[in-house]
Design an enzyme around this catalytic site. Sequence first.
Site, PDB file in Angstrom:
ATOM      1  N   ILE A   1      -0.834   1.268 127.438  1.00 45.11           N
ATOM      2  CA  ILE A   1      -2.290   1.329 127.317  1.00 45.11           C
ATOM      3  C   ILE A   1      -2.736   2.725 126.914  1.00 45.11           C
ATOM      4  CG2 ILE A   1      -4.464   1.013 128.523  1.00 45.11           C
ATOM      5  CD1 ILE A   1      -2.992  -1.579 128.175  1.00 45.11           C
ATOM      6  N   ASP A   2      -2.228   3.734 127.587  1.00 49.44           N
ATOM      7  CA  ASP A   2      -2.608   5.114 127.262  1.00 49.44           C
ATOM      8  C   ASP A   2      -2.324   5.444 125.802  1.00 49.44           C
ATOM      9  OD1 ASP A   2      -3.637   5.934 129.673  1.00 49.44           O
ATOM     10  OD2 ASP A   2      -1.753   6.711 130.430  1.00 49.44           O
ATOM     11  N   GLN A   3      -1.101   5.182 125.376  1.00 51.07           N
ATOM     12  CA  GLN A   3      -0.739   5.533 124.015  1.00 51.07           C
ATOM     13  C   GLN A   3      -1.478   4.658 123.008  1.00 51.07           C
ATOM     14  OE1 GLN A   3       3.778   6.111 125.244  1.00 51.07           O
ATOM     15  NE2 GLN A   3       3.452   6.933 123.208  1.00 51.07           N
TER      16      GLN A   3
END
Length: 391
Positions: free
Chosen positions: A171-173
């Site tokens: 999700i972050d990336q």
Amino acid sequence: MQDELPLAGTVIYELGTSVAAPYAGQILADLGARVVKVENPGGGDHARHWGPPFWNDESVTFLALNRGKESITVDFSDARECERLRRSILDEADGVIQNLRPGLLEKFGLDPDELMKQKPSLIWCDIGAFGNVGPLRKKPGYDPLAQASTGIMSITGEAQRPPVRVGVSLIDQGAGMWAVIGLLSRMLARGRNGVGGRVATSLYETGLAWMTVPIATYGASGRVPRSHGSGLAQIVPYQAFRAADSWLMIAAGNDGLFARLARALGQPELAADPRYATNAQRVHNRETLLPMLEAAVAQHDSDELSRRLDEAGVPNAPLLDVDRVAAHPQTAALGMLEPCDGDTLPLMGVAITLNGARPRARGIAPMLGQHNEPSGVTGAINQTSGESCGN
């Protein structure tokens, strides 16, 4: 050469921490932008302290996400430093990427609307947790929270087992990538009309985007998708099978490939069986088909079966641990994994080539405040001022 990279001459200020905003900044740095990372003088980016492992006393996570950037420190409790940062953004920044708690920057005189009013060409990109509207807009968020709340964890892992998080910061990336896509699209528009604008994405929106097919499947069928381990709900067989010595991923994505697989396993009759002749029937009858395939695969060593499937034209791949991936000749051939200048730690590059060359910032991740000006500008965010979005 750096001046041949597409974003050479572009200046981006990164007001963020952890993974999402730093990953966006890393992509932009690899594409040639000058990325100025704004950090808290009392410790810097949270990721600087994540470990072990450490490399030369630096967090490996931080090194992997901050290659080729500059670092300045800004104490937001000091109005003079906030004003210097504001002036620097107005003087030289093409864009700003931030993933700090909503309202934090405005509190310290860095209102994006006001900055863009003073500099209409500025592009401001927010990476939030749950989005800037709705009942969860003020809720803090991190990668595993988004994996849980968008349904990703509900279709990951095996049925009737505890929830499993995807093992990377998906999700972050992903949010960092959406931020870059949005920023580059605004840069294209600015090239036509000279006007920047605002870009916004969030961890929750990113998780929903990854759920495009499962949610459409639910809308069409009314059935809640469940987890299938390494398999896929809509295609059978499309999963990892245990060979005699190790695991092999087999992806028979259409009826022709399934027929080839059945022949390669010495069971051509399976492809003629009306229960398994079409993918729709194989999905419906997976509970009887898969045990037969598992038994057949288990009779072969993985390398031998892989060669047989390659000859038959059936897509397959071994399940490799990280050490084997890093040492794989295909990884080496692509040039994805290389150290920075003056270091020996191999770091992963961006997954694109431009005119046959992979863009890459060559400098190692900066030390905290390494690029502060002699005048004493120390700029970034107090750890006590608020939380970031993304981890």
